[in-house]
Design an enzyme around this catalytic site. Structure first.
Site, PDB file in Angstrom:
ATOM      1  N   ILE A 156     -30.785  41.905  35.524  1.00 23.79           N
ATOM      2  CA  ILE A 156     -32.372  41.337  35.681  1.00 23.79           C
ATOM      3  C   ILE A 156     -32.451  39.971  36.801  1.00 23.79           C
ATOM      4  O   ILE A 156     -32.793  40.115  37.783  1.00 23.79           O
ATOM      5  CB  ILE A 156     -32.723  40.401  34.236  1.00 23.79           C
ATOM      6  CG1 ILE A 156     -33.226  41.709  33.504  1.00 23.79           C
ATOM      7  CG2 ILE A 156     -34.447  39.776  35.009  1.00 23.79           C
ATOM      8  CD1 ILE A 156     -33.223  40.886  32.436  1.00 23.79           C
ATOM      9  N   ASP A 175     -23.886  31.696  38.205  1.00 26.06           N
ATOM     10  CA  ASP A 175     -23.793  32.279  37.297  1.00 26.06           C
ATOM     11  C   ASP A 175     -22.079  31.928  36.542  1.00 26.06           C
ATOM     12  O   ASP A 175     -21.542  31.864  37.751  1.00 26.06           O
ATOM     13  CB  ASP A 175     -23.989  33.783  37.294  1.00 26.06           C
ATOM     14  CG  ASP A 175     -24.658  34.514  35.795  1.00 26.06           C
ATOM     15  OD1 ASP A 175     -23.015  34.041  35.637  1.00 26.06           O
ATOM     16  OD2 ASP A 175     -24.824  35.201  35.668  1.00 26.06           O
ATOM     17  N   PRO A 207     -28.729  34.044  28.945  1.00 25.88           N
ATOM     18  CA  PRO A 207     -29.086  34.016  27.999  1.00 25.88           C
ATOM     19  C   PRO A 207     -28.807  33.189  26.528  1.00 25.88           C
ATOM     20  O   PRO A 207     -28.488  31.894  27.865  1.00 25.88           O
ATOM     21  CB  PRO A 207     -27.896  34.907  27.842  1.00 25.88           C
ATOM     22  CG  PRO A 207     -26.710  34.087  28.421  1.00 25.88           C
ATOM     23  CD  PRO A 207     -27.221  34.581  29.858  1.00 25.88           C
ATOM     24  N   ARG A 235     -35.600  32.993  28.361  1.00 30.36           N
ATOM     25  CA  ARG A 235     -35.866  32.401  26.282  1.00 30.36           C
ATOM     26  C   ARG A 235     -36.628  31.329  27.180  1.00 30.36           C
ATOM     27  O   ARG A 235     -36.469  30.211  27.208  1.00 30.36           O
ATOM     28  CB  ARG A 235     -33.645  32.951  26.170  1.00 30.36           C
ATOM     29  CG  ARG A 235     -34.009  33.710  25.443  1.00 30.36           C
ATOM     30  CD  ARG A 235     -34.737  34.370  24.663  1.00 30.36           C
ATOM     31  NE  ARG A 235     -34.278  35.355  24.225  1.00 30.36           N
ATOM     32  CZ  ARG A 235     -34.923  36.866  24.355  1.00 30.36           C
ATOM     33  NH1 ARG A 235     -35.614  36.681  25.722  1.00 30.36           N
ATOM     34  NH2 ARG A 235     -33.788  37.958  23.786  1.00 30.36           N
ATOM     35  N   ASP A 259     -43.484  33.115  30.525  1.00 26.56           N
ATOM     36  CA  ASP A 259     -43.354  34.221  29.378  1.00 26.56           C
ATOM     37  C   ASP A 259     -42.678  33.878  28.708  1.00 26.56           C
ATOM     38  O   ASP A 259     -42.873  34.713  26.891  1.00 26.56           O
ATOM     39  CB  ASP A 259     -42.827  35.387  30.214  1.00 26.56           C
ATOM     40  CG  ASP A 259     -42.969  36.587  29.500  1.00 26.56           C
ATOM     41  OD1 ASP A 259     -44.384  36.430  29.146  1.00 26.56           O
ATOM     42  OD2 ASP A 259     -41.966  37.168  29.587  1.00 26.56           O
ATOM     43  N   GLU A 264     -41.849  30.298  20.602  1.00 25.05           N
ATOM     44  CA  GLU A 264     -42.892  31.257  20.476  1.00 25.05           C
ATOM     45  C   GLU A 264     -43.090  32.498  18.655  1.00 25.05           C
ATOM     46  O   GLU A 264     -43.516  32.605  18.157  1.00 25.05           O
ATOM     47  CB  GLU A 264     -42.652  32.645  20.668  1.00 25.05           C
ATOM     48  CG  GLU A 264     -41.347  32.776  21.360  1.00 25.05           C
ATOM     49  CD  GLU A 264     -41.447  33.406  22.684  1.00 25.05           C
ATOM     50  OE1 GLU A 264     -40.560  34.838  22.152  1.00 25.05           O
ATOM     51  OE2 GLU A 264     -41.270  32.908  23.716  1.00 25.05           O
ATOM     52  N   HIS A 296     -44.915  36.115  25.834  1.00 32.11           N
ATOM     53  CA  HIS A 296     -43.529  37.056  26.303  1.00 32.11           C
ATOM     54  C   HIS A 296     -43.692  38.693  26.694  1.00 32.11           C
ATOM     55  O   HIS A 296     -43.337  39.829  26.140  1.00 32.11           O
ATOM     56  CB  HIS A 296     -42.492  37.000  24.691  1.00 32.11           C
ATOM     57  CG  HIS A 296     -40.612  37.204  24.462  1.00 32.11           C
ATOM     58  ND1 HIS A 296     -39.840  36.558  24.637  1.00 32.11           N
ATOM     59  CD2 HIS A 296     -40.271  37.757  26.037  1.00 32.11           C
ATOM     60  CE1 HIS A 296     -39.103  37.068  24.893  1.00 32.11           C
ATOM     61  NE2 HIS A 296     -38.940  37.514  25.584  1.00 32.11           N
TER      62      HIS A 296
END
Length: 332
Positions: A156, A175, A207, A235, A259, A264, A296
């Protein structure tokens, strides 16, 4: 094989029906119920299970699944932070996900959200609703002039970087597990802090695990350029919401597109239109003109739904038959 398809939404039914027609050897039953202590008894008599939910199953669910002979939970999601993976393994249950279902869906949404903020669409709409056609105060910024920090460069994050780079942005990534393909469109920073330094746009694709909870805190936000924007389509727990609000209030950030929200689970996917949210932080986010809130839905395209349904079913069948699958998730 008998497969229980839990948490079905109306938009999943066409893909489910096609899969059933193509796999007549399997018996699939669907329910809108999600996996909880109250519903786990529904698995009796089934060989495999696929679920789609954001609410974590209670701890006793895993023992109940083991007692019913279920050896796997196939999640029709990429993220699996709603499951206690270590507890599942303790009860002989593997958890699988669908890690690559449509990177482009989320990447497009992240890019669109950034453009919404940098081109001041909220303010444009407000002016037009007042029949005010003057453009003073609507000065925008072009992505081709901005530095974009991409945290998390898996499938992504990589696609997101490609889209930003295609519009001329300078893309910097971080990363702990570098992706060689990323270097075709951006440059890796040696540390997360260096990726954040001076960034005009921050987009999150990491993640959620203990090591990344609130990874974007007050100190991290302070490293961004004045007037920067934050886009979180990863997230909610990656971002310290209170720190975000403080950075917005101070003017250090000019906007945020969220988002995901760290609290949530009880709200998203449910109709709260006739109830008090009882969450002053969420209320504040929803009321702010400098925050774009979406429930989301970055993943939510026809392509993604099809791939999630198929991936969830195939993982369920394979894991139930063999005890494993290529996308088994390990404890963080």
């Amino acid at each position: 094989m008998k497969i229980l398809f839990m948490g079905i939404r109306d938009d999943e039914r066409p893909a489910l029906d096609r899969w059933i027609q193509e796999h007549p050897q399997h018996d699939v039953e669907a329910t809108t119920e999600i996996l909880t202590a109250d519903t786990v008894g529904m698995v009796d008599g089934f060989d495999a299970l696929t679920v789609q939910q954001v609410i974590p199953p209670e701890p006793e669910v895993y023992a109940a699944l083991q007692a019913a002979g279920i050896r796997q939970i196939s999640s029709r999601t990429a993220g699996t932070d709603m499951y206690d993976i270590a507890l599942a393994q303790k009860h002989g249950i593997v958890i699988t996900n669908v890690p690559v279902y449509s990177p482009n869906a989320i990447a497009e949404f992240a890019l669109t959200s950034a453009l919404y903020l940098t081109r001041r669409f909220a303010q444009i709409e407000q002016k037009l609703q007042r029949r005010d056609f003057r453009f003073g105060g609507l000065l925008g910024r072009e992505l081709a002039t901005l530095r974009v920090a991409v945290l998390g460069t898996g499938s992504i994050g990589l696609q997101t970087a490609r889209l930003f780079a295609a519009l001329g942005a300078t893309v910097v990534g971080y990363d702990p597990y570098p992706n060689d393909a990323f270097t075709e469109v951006g440059q890796y920073a040696p540390t997360m802090e260096e990726a954040l330094d001076g960034a005009d746009v921050l987009t999150l694709h990491m993640p959620l695990m203990p090591a990344t909870h609130h990874v974007i805190d007050q100190a991290a936000l302070a490293r961004l350029a004045p007037g920067a924007i934050v886009v979180n389509s990863g997230r909610g727990g990656l971002l310290d919401t209170q720190a975000l609000l403080a950075a917005l209030d101070s003017g250090h950030l000019s906007g945020a597109a969220l988002d995901t929200y760290e609290n949530e689970a009880q709200f998203y996917r449910y109709d709260w239109s006739d109830r008090d949210l009882g969450d002053p932080v969420l209320e504040q986010l929803l009321d702010r003109e400098d925050v774009l809130m979406t429930p989301h839905v970055a993943f939510y395209t026809e392509t993604a739904v099809e791939n999630l349904v198929v991936g969830g079913l195939e993982n369920a069948e394979l894991a139930a038959r063999t005890g494993t699958a290529p996308s088994v998730v390990s404890p963080a």
